[in-house]
Write an enzyme that holds these catalytic residues in place. Sequence first.
Site, PDB file in Angstrom:
ATOM      1  N   ASP A 179      -2.008   8.493   7.894  1.00  0.00           N
ATOM      2  CA  ASP A 179      -3.177   7.675   8.650  1.00  0.00           C
ATOM      3  C   ASP A 179      -2.427   6.744   9.497  1.00  0.00           C
ATOM      4  OD1 ASP A 179      -2.177   5.537   7.003  1.00  0.00           O
ATOM      5  OD2 ASP A 179      -3.569   5.286   5.528  1.00  0.00           O
ATOM      6  N   SER A 220       0.850  -1.221   0.020  1.00  0.00           N
ATOM      7  CA  SER A 220       0.100   0.070   0.023  1.00  0.00           C
ATOM      8  C   SER A 220       0.874   1.349  -0.023  1.00  0.00           C
ATOM      9  CB  SER A 220      -0.922   0.076   1.101  1.00  0.00           C
ATOM     10  OG  SER A 220      -0.346  -0.251   2.457  1.00  0.00           O
ATOM     11  N   HIS A 229       0.447   5.084   6.984  1.00  0.00           N
ATOM     12  CA  HIS A 229       0.926   5.446   5.614  1.00  0.00           C
ATOM     13  C   HIS A 229       1.521   6.996   5.842  1.00  0.00           C
ATOM     14  CE1 HIS A 229      -1.728   2.426   4.440  1.00  0.00           C
ATOM     15  NE2 HIS A 229      -0.824   1.731   3.839  1.00  0.00           N
TER      16      HIS A 229
END
Length: 398
Positions: A363, A66, A366
């Site tokens: 977040d 991600s 990340h």
Amino acid sequence: MLTYLPLRCLGLKSLVCISFDCGVIGAMAARVKYSWSLALVLLCIVSLSYFGNAADIGASFVFGDSLVDAGNNNYLPTLSKANIPPNGIDFKASGGQPTGRYTNGRTIGDIVGEELGVPNYAVPFLSPNSTGKAILYGVNYASGGGGIMNATGRIFVNRLGLDIQIDFYNTTRKQFDKLLGPSKAKDYIRKSSIFSITIGANDFLNNYLLPVLSIGARISETPDGFIDDMINHLRDQLTRLYQLDARKFVIGNVGPIGCIPYQKTINQLNENECVDLANKLAKQYNSRLQNLLTELNGKLPGATFVVANVYDLVMELITNYEKYGFITASKACCGNGGQFAGIIPCGPTSTMCKDRDKHVFWDPYHPSEAANLIIARQLLYGSTKYISPVNLKQLRNL
């Protein structure tokens, strides 16, 4: 008098005949034919220029999780998605709309591509437009939740592990043969293209260290044994990419995963504390990764394996965040739950900070675009402290 202009570009195998006959009708016909021929010549020039520029710049092939996913998970039935607001709120290319990137703006991969002069972001492999000339500047195979090990990320139901990502690259490799011809495709990929792999964090966070689900694995396999499995699997994966003509590699090591807001929150740590076990595993893996890349540099002729020291780069930002203009390296800008907003992922109901460029973390997991920018520029232009044996700018020019 007849002049024949061969136009073989753009797949045109026929000859265009330009007639310069005398007389009004002949002149009109000549002008019409000449106009069409000129237009086709211009199209040829544009096409050749496109392929020429692509050859100069090369392609960026992005593999990972991600941290660099550009939207592949949008097309999967998975619990790991970022195509919801306010993700992407600062991503100018989409007008602030979510694209599937797990950050407020650009990923490290996006920024590196821009700095290297690539005119388009690497297109997600699973997107409908990942065909034809769109792939010449690169393809993104990364997937939120993906890891080196195939079992990693199973909590999300669906994700693309590195083995599957390489399967998909094999499909792209065949498309390059059709686009450029086998010989030119091989040169283009070997000499001009960069393969970046940012993976490994999920193998710890969403596999070995995963609460409840991983207890059995941790009882039956020591950290050394698990890391051995990771390294052996990664060796096979990188060798397979080499066999598919990859030559210029940059491999990111695992960052200080014990310092992310999620880990700090669930372990109820203070602002300046990190989870020791998670960071210890990351450093242990990173040491083995360095040895693996040294091994492969000596073993695979013509290949250059570069290690990106993400761990030290991110730790520098966390430790000295004020020096870089941040106000916090502990609290997520977008999230909910606990002291550091680190339990519930970023979504429409999340609390979001106003000063997004002042947070190291977007977040619970990340980095923000502001942090990604600092990291990317160190990888592009930095010293061997953060990327070795060469930086990405030097790697591109090899």
